[in-house]
Design a protein around this motif. Structure first.
Motif, PDB file in Angstrom:
ATOM      1  N   LEU A   5       0.757  -0.898   0.008  1.00  0.00           N
ATOM      2  CA  LEU A   5      -0.097   0.049  -0.139  1.00  0.00           C
ATOM      3  C   LEU A   5       0.846   1.057  -0.196  1.00  0.00           C
ATOM      4  CD1 LEU A   5      -2.833   1.542   0.445  1.00  0.00           C
ATOM      5  CD2 LEU A   5      -2.542   1.068   2.911  1.00  0.00           C
ATOM      6  N   ILE A   6       0.705   2.089  -0.839  1.00  0.00           N
ATOM      7  CA  ILE A   6       1.380   3.237  -1.123  1.00  0.00           C
ATOM      8  C   ILE A   6       0.734   4.455  -0.373  1.00  0.00           C
ATOM      9  CG2 ILE A   6       2.229   5.042  -2.872  1.00  0.00           C
ATOM     10  CD1 ILE A   6       3.160   2.658  -4.536  1.00  0.00           C
ATOM     11  N   LEU A  28       1.194  -7.292   4.677  1.00  0.00           N
ATOM     12  CA  LEU A  28       0.784  -5.932   4.065  1.00  0.00           C
ATOM     13  C   LEU A  28       1.890  -5.170   4.472  1.00  0.00           C
ATOM     14  CD1 LEU A  28      -0.854  -3.696   2.991  1.00  0.00           C
ATOM     15  CD2 LEU A  28      -2.005  -3.359   5.434  1.00  0.00           C
ATOM     16  N   PHE A  29       2.578  -4.534   3.177  1.00  0.00           N
ATOM     17  CA  PHE A  29       3.756  -3.429   3.729  1.00  0.00           C
ATOM     18  C   PHE A  29       3.099  -1.920   3.343  1.00  0.00           C
ATOM     19  CE2 PHE A  29       5.912  -7.343   2.308  1.00  0.00           C
ATOM     20  CZ  PHE A  29       6.989  -7.530   3.211  1.00  0.00           C
ATOM     21  N   ILE A  30       3.447  -1.076   4.000  1.00  0.00           N
ATOM     22  CA  ILE A  30       2.915   0.405   3.645  1.00  0.00           C
ATOM     23  C   ILE A  30       4.074   1.192   3.612  1.00  0.00           C
ATOM     24  CG2 ILE A  30       1.304   2.106   4.458  1.00  0.00           C
ATOM     25  CD1 ILE A  30       1.304  -1.009   6.448  1.00  0.00           C
ATOM     26  N   ALA A  31       4.214   1.823   2.481  1.00  0.00           N
ATOM     27  CA  ALA A  31       5.360   2.853   2.043  1.00  0.00           C
ATOM     28  C   ALA A  31       4.636   4.148   1.918  1.00  0.00           C
ATOM     29  CB  ALA A  31       6.022   2.169   0.548  1.00  0.00           C
ATOM     30  N   ASN A  43       5.707  -0.995   8.037  1.00  0.00           N
ATOM     31  CA  ASN A  43       5.895   0.288   7.336  1.00  0.00           C
ATOM     32  C   ASN A  43       7.541  -0.125   6.751  1.00  0.00           C
ATOM     33  OD1 ASN A  43       3.666   1.284   8.156  1.00  0.00           O
ATOM     34  ND2 ASN A  43       4.507   2.783   9.697  1.00  0.00           N
ATOM     35  N   VAL A  44       7.549   0.602   5.396  1.00  0.00           N
ATOM     36  CA  VAL A  44       8.845   0.392   4.766  1.00  0.00           C
ATOM     37  C   VAL A  44       9.318   1.769   4.039  1.00  0.00           C
ATOM     38  CG1 VAL A  44       8.612  -2.048   4.321  1.00  0.00           C
ATOM     39  CG2 VAL A  44       7.733  -0.760   2.635  1.00  0.00           C
ATOM     40  N   ILE A  55       9.361  -0.703  -7.926  1.00  0.00           N
ATOM     41  CA  ILE A  55       9.228  -1.964  -8.781  1.00  0.00           C
ATOM     42  C   ILE A  55      10.454  -2.933  -7.977  1.00  0.00           C
ATOM     43  CG2 ILE A  55       9.903  -2.983 -11.088  1.00  0.00           C
ATOM     44  CD1 ILE A  55       8.981  -0.347 -12.208  1.00  0.00           C
ATOM     45  N   ALA A  56      11.564  -2.271  -7.904  1.00  0.00           N
ATOM     46  CA  ALA A  56      12.671  -3.414  -7.098  1.00  0.00           C
ATOM     47  C   ALA A  56      11.980  -3.901  -5.905  1.00  0.00           C
ATOM     48  CB  ALA A  56      13.971  -2.250  -6.824  1.00  0.00           C
ATOM     49  N   PHE A  57      11.351  -3.032  -4.933  1.00  0.00           N
ATOM     50  CA  PHE A  57      10.896  -3.495  -3.675  1.00  0.00           C
ATOM     51  C   PHE A  57       9.849  -4.586  -3.908  1.00  0.00           C
ATOM     52  CE2 PHE A  57       7.653  -3.516  -0.509  1.00  0.00           C
ATOM     53  CZ  PHE A  57       8.679  -3.905   0.626  1.00  0.00           C
ATOM     54  N   CYS A  58       9.033  -4.476  -4.859  1.00  0.00           N
ATOM     55  CA  CYS A  58       7.895  -5.457  -5.298  1.00  0.00           C
ATOM     56  C   CYS A  58       8.550  -6.712  -5.795  1.00  0.00           C
ATOM     57  CB  CYS A  58       6.907  -4.856  -6.375  1.00  0.00           C
ATOM     58  SG  CYS A  58       5.967  -3.438  -5.885  1.00  0.00           S
ATOM     59  N   ARG A  59       9.544  -6.951  -6.494  1.00  0.00           N
ATOM     60  CA  ARG A  59      10.338  -7.749  -6.921  1.00  0.00           C
ATOM     61  C   ARG A  59      11.066  -8.472  -5.795  1.00  0.00           C
ATOM     62  NH1 ARG A  59      12.089  -5.297 -12.767  1.00  0.00           N
ATOM     63  NH2 ARG A  59      10.310  -6.279 -13.852  1.00  0.00           N
ATOM     64  N   LEU A  60      11.654  -7.866  -5.165  1.00  0.00           N
ATOM     65  CA  LEU A  60      12.484  -8.151  -3.824  1.00  0.00           C
ATOM     66  C   LEU A  60      11.700  -9.035  -3.131  1.00  0.00           C
ATOM     67  CD1 LEU A  60      15.107  -8.373  -2.244  1.00  0.00           C
ATOM     68  CD2 LEU A  60      14.402  -6.472  -0.921  1.00  0.00           C
TER      69      LEU A  60
END
Length: 426
Positions: A5-6, A28-31, A43-44, A55-60
């Motif tokens: 979630l952005i 769930l990650f929230i950025a 929270n990230v 995109i890099a975070f999503c792939r990681l």
């Protein structure tokens, strides 16, 4: 599923609260999130303006689905970039997000597809704009064309106010957002917000709400991002909702599809309910803030399958259930808001507010300083309550507000006044 979630505001805390309750949500990650969202997920620190970093975070982290909260990343094309990388995301393309990114774009769409809205004119020259004001006379509504974080609309009751607004915008007071302006007629009626999920061709009506933009009681003072809201809006009867869908939402979807830029995501119609019927004030292409904070507590169904269906183009298979209870949120803002909010003041007593029946508190502009919760923005907290009526929800919300110990904050004391008056008149 792993969800990203952005966003970082009250809207995102409400969405995080709803998404984290879904059986489909494993993680769930929230950025970047805020201290409130930390209770719903992790929270990230990711620079959401850097689409390649997202995109890099999503792939990681093997993210399955991204939900974009605020408008700026949508207008900047984050959904397009994620899609190009093979990552599924909820929200419109940059082309469709122009509905919010450019007031002029939306007004021209309304003209082309006969969508009812205020009469208007577009200007990129201050002299010509002021000549139009002199010809038309006040009151008028002056709008910066681009994104201005809720501060790009001036309700000019006099010609002098209109000229001042134009001078401010054309001199760069709102940056690039004010390089072009839209001048509109001042519509008479009652405002309401209406939300619909869209999958490119189909629209699923969600619920209505009413926002309070002015900073002071009695709808006085400058416009803000919103000082409170309630749902449902009594003016939005079932018959009126169907008119809005038939006359405004569906023609918009059809028009954008016809242009080759189908809209997927949530369409937030700001409406004026006039004697002639509903008219569009403006579109937003994301959940409202603070409206989201009263929609999510009323939604009885799982939100996540609906968001995924909108993205996949299969909303026709989704049916959402809503609580019959009303919800009302009061925004607590830092003193000095909206001009110069004072940051850093300590907030205490949230546990007392949240312990109350049918009350929840969503964080907007908060941060942790050591063990202390402090104000870090203009709008800081959303105190939400449910009730059998707007009157009951209002009473509960203000009782919870009064349990919070925050001398550095303030709120309006009349959120919901129109609906409460209606209920009292019976």
């Amino acid at each position: 599923m792993k969800i990203l979630l952005i966003g970082s505001g009250g809207r995102e805390h409400a969405l995080a609260w709803a998404i984290s309750a879904s059986p489909l949500c494993d993680k769930l990650f929230i950025a970047p999130g805020n201290p409130g969202t930390a209770a719903c997920g992790e929270n990230v620190v990711v620079d959401v303006a850097d689409h390649q970093a997202v995109i890099a975070f999503c792939r990681l982290m093997a993210i399955d689905f991204v939900v974009v909260g605020p408008e700026a990343p949508l207008v900047a094309g984050i959904v397009d970039d994620l899609a190009a990388a093979g990552i599924k995301a909820f929200g419109p393309s940059a082309a469709a997000a122009r509905l919010e990114g450019s007031k002029g774009f939306t007004k021209e769409l309304c003209a082309e597809f006969a969508i009812p809205t205020a009469a208007f004119a577009r200007f990129s020259d201050e002299t010509a704009a002021k000549a139009y004001v002199a010809q038309k006379g006040a009151p008028l509504v002056i709008k910066a064309d681009g994104l201005a974080a809720g501060k790009g609309v001036v309700m000019a009751e006099t010609r002098e106010q209109a000229d001042e607004a134009l001078a401010m915008m054309f001199s760069g007071g709102l940056g690039e957002a004010g390089a072009e302006v839209v001048i509109e007629e001042w519509m008479i009626g009652e405002e309401a917000s209406f939300f619909a999920l869209c999958d490119g061709t189909h629209a699923l009506a969600l619920a209505s709400a009413q926002d309070h933009k002015r900073v002071g009681d009695g709808d006085t003072g400058p416009n803000t991002g919103g000082m409170g809201a309630y749902s449902p809006a009594p003016v939005m009867t079932a018959a009126m909702e169907e008119r809005v869908m038939a006359e405004i939402v569906r023609p918009t979807l059809a028009g954008l599809a016809q242009r080759g830029t189908p809209f997927k995501g949530v369409l937030f119609a700001g409406l004026m309910i006039t004697e002639q019927g509903p008219k569009l004030i403006e579109y937003n292409v994301r959940f409202g803030d603070p409206e989201c904070e009263v929609l999510m507590p009323r939604l009885k169904s799982d939100i996540l399958p609906a968001l995924i269906a909108a993205c996949d183009g299969v909303l026709g298979s989704i049916d959402l259930r809503w609580s019959q209870e009303a919800a009302l949120t009061v925004v607590l803002a830092a003193k000095g808001y909206p001009a110069a909010p004072e940051k850093g003041s300590v907030i205490r007593g949230l546990d007392k507010a949240e312990a109350r029946d049918k009350v929840m508190v969503f964080h907007a502009g908060t941060a942790l300083k050591g063990a202390d919760l402090v104000a870090s923005g203009g709008r800081v907290l959303n105190v939400v309550a449910l009730g059998a009526s707007i009157t009951e929800a209002q009473q509960r919300a203000y009782e919870a507000v009064d349990a919070i110990d925050w001398p550095g904050g303030f709120c309006r004391r009349d959120i919901g006044w129109q609906a409460v008056r209606r209920e009292q008149e019976g």
